[in-house]
Scaffold this motif. Structure first.
Motif, PDB file in Angstrom:
ATOM      1  N   ALA A   1     -31.287 -27.952 -26.396  1.00  0.00           N
ATOM      2  CA  ALA A   1     -31.595 -26.584 -26.834  1.00  0.00           C
ATOM      3  C   ALA A   1     -32.628 -25.930 -25.925  1.00  0.00           C
ATOM      4  N   LYS A   2     -33.661 -26.680 -25.569  1.00  0.00           N
ATOM      5  CA  LYS A   2     -34.693 -26.116 -24.690  1.00  0.00           C
ATOM      6  C   LYS A   2     -34.143 -25.889 -23.282  1.00  0.00           C
ATOM      7  N   GLY A   3     -33.295 -26.814 -22.810  1.00  0.00           N
ATOM      8  CA  GLY A   3     -32.703 -26.638 -21.491  1.00  0.00           C
ATOM      9  C   GLY A   3     -31.832 -25.401 -21.414  1.00  0.00           C
ATOM     10  N   ALA A   4     -31.185 -25.054 -22.542  1.00  0.00           N
ATOM     11  CA  ALA A   4     -30.359 -23.843 -22.593  1.00  0.00           C
ATOM     12  C   ALA A   4     -31.175 -22.598 -22.889  1.00  0.00           C
ATOM     13  N   GLY A   5     -32.494 -22.760 -23.094  1.00  0.00           N
ATOM     14  CA  GLY A   5     -33.353 -21.611 -23.380  1.00  0.00           C
ATOM     15  C   GLY A   5     -33.319 -21.143 -24.818  1.00  0.00           C
ATOM     16  N   ASP A   6     -32.759 -21.942 -25.744  1.00  0.00           N
ATOM     17  CA  ASP A   6     -32.651 -21.544 -27.158  1.00  0.00           C
ATOM     18  C   ASP A   6     -33.829 -22.131 -27.926  1.00  0.00           C
ATOM     19  N   HIS A   7     -34.979 -21.462 -27.876  1.00  0.00           N
ATOM     20  CA  HIS A   7     -36.212 -21.982 -28.460  1.00  0.00           C
ATOM     21  C   HIS A   7     -36.201 -21.933 -29.982  1.00  0.00           C
ATOM     22  N   ALA A   8     -35.552 -20.931 -30.569  1.00  0.00           N
ATOM     23  CA  ALA A   8     -35.471 -20.858 -32.030  1.00  0.00           C
ATOM     24  C   ALA A   8     -34.684 -22.045 -32.582  1.00  0.00           C
ATOM     25  N   ARG A   9     -33.636 -22.426 -31.905  1.00  0.00           N
ATOM     26  CA  ARG A   9     -32.847 -23.579 -32.330  1.00  0.00           C
ATOM     27  C   ARG A   9     -33.682 -24.860 -32.248  1.00  0.00           C
ATOM     28  N   ALA A  10     -34.477 -24.992 -31.207  1.00  0.00           N
ATOM     29  CA  ALA A  10     -35.328 -26.171 -31.054  1.00  0.00           C
ATOM     30  C   ALA A  10     -36.325 -26.271 -32.208  1.00  0.00           C
ATOM     31  N   ASP A  11     -36.922 -25.139 -32.602  1.00  0.00           N
ATOM     32  CA  ASP A  11     -37.856 -25.144 -33.736  1.00  0.00           C
ATOM     33  C   ASP A  11     -37.158 -25.553 -35.023  1.00  0.00           C
ATOM     34  N   ALA A  12     -35.972 -25.052 -35.238  1.00  0.00           N
ATOM     35  CA  ALA A  12     -35.221 -25.394 -36.445  1.00  0.00           C
ATOM     36  C   ALA A  12     -34.840 -26.874 -36.454  1.00  0.00           C
TER      37      ALA A  12
ATOM     38  N   ARG B   1     -41.236 -34.983 -27.735  1.00  0.00           N
ATOM     39  CA  ARG B   1     -40.841 -35.522 -26.425  1.00  0.00           C
ATOM     40  C   ARG B   1     -39.611 -34.796 -25.893  1.00  0.00           C
ATOM     41  N   GLY B   2     -38.658 -34.508 -26.788  1.00  0.00           N
ATOM     42  CA  GLY B   2     -37.478 -33.771 -26.355  1.00  0.00           C
ATOM     43  C   GLY B   2     -37.820 -32.393 -25.826  1.00  0.00           C
ATOM     44  N   ALA B   3     -38.922 -31.821 -26.345  1.00  0.00           N
ATOM     45  CA  ALA B   3     -39.374 -30.514 -25.885  1.00  0.00           C
ATOM     46  C   ALA B   3     -40.277 -30.603 -24.657  1.00  0.00           C
ATOM     47  N   GLY B   4     -40.463 -31.820 -24.137  1.00  0.00           N
ATOM     48  CA  GLY B   4     -41.283 -31.991 -22.943  1.00  0.00           C
ATOM     49  C   GLY B   4     -42.758 -32.190 -23.218  1.00  0.00           C
ATOM     50  N   GLU B   5     -43.171 -32.271 -24.493  1.00  0.00           N
ATOM     51  CA  GLU B   5     -44.575 -32.476 -24.849  1.00  0.00           C
ATOM     52  C   GLU B   5     -44.821 -33.966 -25.031  1.00  0.00           C
ATOM     53  N   VAL B   6     -45.447 -34.596 -24.051  1.00  0.00           N
ATOM     54  CA  VAL B   6     -45.722 -36.023 -24.130  1.00  0.00           C
ATOM     55  C   VAL B   6     -47.216 -36.329 -24.247  1.00  0.00           C
ATOM     56  N   LYS B   7     -48.062 -35.367 -23.918  1.00  0.00           N
ATOM     57  CA  LYS B   7     -49.503 -35.643 -23.926  1.00  0.00           C
ATOM     58  C   LYS B   7     -50.072 -35.736 -25.336  1.00  0.00           C
ATOM     59  N   LEU B   8     -49.618 -34.865 -26.251  1.00  0.00           N
ATOM     60  CA  LEU B   8     -50.146 -34.912 -27.614  1.00  0.00           C
ATOM     61  C   LEU B   8     -49.824 -36.230 -28.299  1.00  0.00           C
TER      62      LEU B   8
ATOM     63  N   GLY C   1     -37.279 -44.632 -21.227  1.00  0.00           N
ATOM     64  CA  GLY C   1     -36.107 -43.993 -21.812  1.00  0.00           C
ATOM     65  C   GLY C   1     -36.380 -42.633 -22.406  1.00  0.00           C
ATOM     66  N   THR C   2     -37.597 -42.404 -22.914  1.00  0.00           N
ATOM     67  CA  THR C   2     -37.911 -41.091 -23.477  1.00  0.00           C
ATOM     68  C   THR C   2     -37.815 -40.000 -22.418  1.00  0.00           C
ATOM     69  N   GLY C   3     -38.313 -40.307 -21.229  1.00  0.00           N
ATOM     70  CA  GLY C   3     -38.197 -39.339 -20.145  1.00  0.00           C
ATOM     71  C   GLY C   3     -36.755 -39.144 -19.714  1.00  0.00           C
ATOM     72  N   VAL C   4     -35.976 -40.229 -19.755  1.00  0.00           N
ATOM     73  CA  VAL C   4     -34.573 -40.136 -19.369  1.00  0.00           C
ATOM     74  C   VAL C   4     -33.798 -39.258 -20.345  1.00  0.00           C
ATOM     75  N   VAL C   5     -34.021 -39.449 -21.652  1.00  0.00           N
ATOM     76  CA  VAL C   5     -33.345 -38.615 -22.651  1.00  0.00           C
ATOM     77  C   VAL C   5     -33.661 -37.141 -22.426  1.00  0.00           C
ATOM     78  N   THR C   6     -34.942 -36.837 -22.203  1.00  0.00           N
ATOM     79  CA  THR C   6     -35.344 -35.449 -22.007  1.00  0.00           C
ATOM     80  C   THR C   6     -34.714 -34.867 -20.750  1.00  0.00           C
TER      81      THR C   6
END
Length: 455
Positions: free
Chosen positions: A90-101, A167-174, A307-312
Motif C-alpha cells: 500500500a505504501k509503495g503504491a502511495g495509498d497511505h489511507a489504506r496503510a492506516d486502515a 516495519r512494513g511502513a519502513g519504520e524500524v527505529k521505533l 527477513g523484515t527488510g526483505v518483506v518491506t
C-alpha cells in the motif's frame, strides 16, 4: 491533488524504491538485528538462569518452547508477515489511507489470535506437554512457564502485529528503541523473579515466564502511547485510528498471512514432533536436545531480522511495479542468509562445546546436545536460505511454494523421526531426519522463487 493524479510514495518509501539494494536493506535491517541481538543475549542469559534450577526445569521449558516459538513466528513472520507485506504494498503504491486502515485491522486480528492461543494453552497444554514426555517435576515446570507466557498471549500478538505494520511502513527505529529498552529491563528482572530477593519470593521457571510477559506489556504501552492521536502519529508513517471493518482489508492481510501462518504452524509442528520423539529417549537426551536446539530458536530471529527488510523492500517494489528489483532483492538476501547460517552450523558441528559448555556439566546432556550439532549443523545453511525466500515470497504475495516446502519438511523430519523412534533407532538417526527436512525446505523454496522470476 488532482483526482486523476497518480498517488506517490512518501519520502521514506521513495528511498526504499530507488536506493541501492544492499545499503537500503542494511538500513532497514540493522535496527532490527540490533534488537534481536539484544534479545538473543537476554534469551541465552535466561536459559543460563533456568539451567541453574536443574535438569527437570530445563526439560520442562524445552517442552513449552516450541509452542511459544510457534506463537512468536506466527505473529511475527506468519500473520505479521501478511500485515507487513500488505502495508508495504500500500505504501509503495502511495495509498497511505489504506496503510492506516490496515494497521487497525491488524489490531483486531491480534486480539482474536491472542485469545485463541490463551484458550488453547489452558485447555490442551497439560495433555500436550505430557504427550511430549513431560512427567513429574518436568511437567510441572512446563505448566508453570506456560501459564504466564500464554496467559498474556493477546499482549504478545498486539505487540508483534503493530510492530509488523510499522516495519512494513519502513519504520524500524521505533520498534528497535522499545525492544532495546525492554531487553535492558529483562536482564536484572528475570533472575530476580526466578530466584527471588529479600521479601520477593523465588518463582522458579514461572518467574522466567512472568518476566517475558512484563517485557511485552511494557512494549505494548509504549507503542500505544506513541501512536495515539495528537502525539507522534502525525510525524510517523502510520496513524492509529478506528476504521470501519472492511473484508477486503482483512483479505489483503490474510491472503498472505494465513498461508504464512500455516507455514509457521507446520514449522512448529515439525519442532514439536521431533521434541516428542527425542522425549522417548529419556530426560537427559530431551534436556540436551532442548539446549542445543535453542540455537535453532535463536537463528530464526536473526534470519527474521533480515527477513523484515526483505518483506518491506520486495513488497514495496512489487506494489510499485518494480518486479526485477524485487527479484534481485530476494536472491541477494537469500545468499546472505545461506552463508551466515552455514557458518554457524559448521562452527558448532566442529566445536559443540562452544555452546553446550555454557549450560551443562552433565555428560549425558552434553553428549545429546553435541550430537545434534554434529548431525544437523551442516543443514543450517539450507534452512536459512529457505526461510529468507519464504520472506521474499510474502513480499511477492505468492505463498504456494513456501507452503509446499513446509509440508515436505514436516513429512521428512517429523515422519522420519517418529518412525525411527518407533524402531528404537539411534538418536543420531532422528537428528539426520531433521537435517534432511531442512535441506528439502531450502531447495523447494529456491525452485518456487526461481519460477517467479520476471520475464
Amino acid at each position: 491533488m488532482n483526482a486523476s493524479a497518480k498517488p506517490t510514495p512518501d519520502a521514506r518509501f521513495a528511498a526504499i524504491l530507488s536506493g541501492p539494494i544492499l545499503p537500503t536493506l542494511a538500513k532497514l535491517t540493522a535496527p532490527v538485528l540490533l534488537v534481536i541481538t539484544a534479545q538473543l543475549f537476554v534469551s541465552i542469559l535466561e536459559a543460563y538462569w533456568v539451567s541453574r534450577l536443574g535438569t527437570q526445569a530445563v526439560a520442562g521449558v524445552a517442552l513449552v518452547l516450541p509452542l511459544f516459538v510457534l506463537m512468536g513466528t506466527m505473529s511475527n513472520g506468519g500473520i505479521g508477515g501478511g500485515v507487513a507485506a500488505a502495508v508495504a504494498r500500500a505504501k509503495g503504491a502511495g495509498d497511505h489511507a489504506r496503510a492506516d486502515a490496515l494497521l487497525w485491522h491488524a489490531i483486531v486480528i491480534a486480539i482474536g489470535f491472542g485469545l485463541l492461543f490463551t484458550i488453547a494453552a489452558e485447555l490442551a497444554g497439560p495433555m500436550l506437554y505430557a504427550a511430549l514426555g513431560g512427567r513429574g517435576e518436568t511437567l510441572q515446570a512446563a505448566l508453570d512457564f506456560s501459564a504466564w507466557v500464554f496467559g498474556g498471549a493477546t499482549i504478545v500478538w498486539l505487540v508483534n502485529l503493530i510492530g509488523a505494520a510499522l516495519r512494513g511502513a519502513g519504520e524500524v527505529k521505533l520498534p528497535a528503541k522499545i525492544n532495546l529498552a525492554g531487553a535492558a529491563v529483562l536482564v536484572p528482572l528475570s533472575p530476580l523473579l526466578i530466584f527471588g530477593f529479600g521479601p520477593l519470593p523465588a518463582m522458579g521457571v514461572a518467574g522466567a515466564g512472568l518476566a517475558t510477559l512484563i517485557f511485552y506489556a511494557g512494549a505494548l504501552v509504549a507503542f500505544l502511547l506513541w501512536l495515539r492521536p495528537g502525539t507522534h502519529s502525525h510525524r510517523g508513517p502510520l496513524k492509529l485510528a478506528r476504521h470501519p471493518l472492511d473484508p477486503a482489508l482483512f483479505a489483503a492481510i490474510m491472503r498472505v498471512g494465513l498461508v504464512s501462518a500455516v507455514g509457521t504452524l507446520l514449522a512448529s509442528l515439525t519442532i514439536v514432533a521431533i521434541t516428542g520423539s527425542v522425549g522417548q529417549y529419556g530426560t537427559a537426551p530431551l534436556a540436551g536436545y532442548g539446549l542445543a536446539s535453542r540455537v535453532d530458536s535463536l537463528l530464526v530471529p536473526l534470519l527474521f531480522g533480515l527477513g523484515t527488510g526483505v518483506v518491506t523492500m520486495v513488497g514495496a517494489a512489487s506494489g510499485a511495479g518494480q518486479h526485477a528489483r524485487a527479484w534481485r532483492t530476494a536472491w541477494l538476501a537469500a545468499g546472505l542468509a545461506f552463508a551466515g547460517s552455514m557458518v554457524i552450523g559448521l562452527v558448532l558441528m566442529a566445536a559443540p562445546g562452544l555452546w553446550m559448555d555454557w549450560f551443562t556439566a552433565d555428560p549425558a546432556v552434553h553428549a545429546a546436545g553435541s550430537l545434534w550439532f554434529h548431525r544437523v549443523g551442516p543443514s543450517y545453511g539450507f534452512f536459512g536460505l529457505g526461510l529468507m525466500l519464504y520472506f521474499a515470497s510474502q513480499g511477492f504475495g505468492r505463498m504456494r511454494g513456501p507452503l509446499l516446502a513446509g509440508i515436505v519438511r514436516l513429512a521428512v523430519t517429523a515422519g522420519g523421526a517418529a518412525w525411527l523412534a518407533s524402531q528404537a533407532a539411534a538418536l543420531d538417526q532422528l537428528y539426520l531426519a531433521a537435517a534432511a527436512g531442512s535441506v528439502m525446505f531450502g531447495l523447494i523454496n529456491m525452485a518456487a522463487v526461481w519460477r517467479a522470476r520476471p520475464t
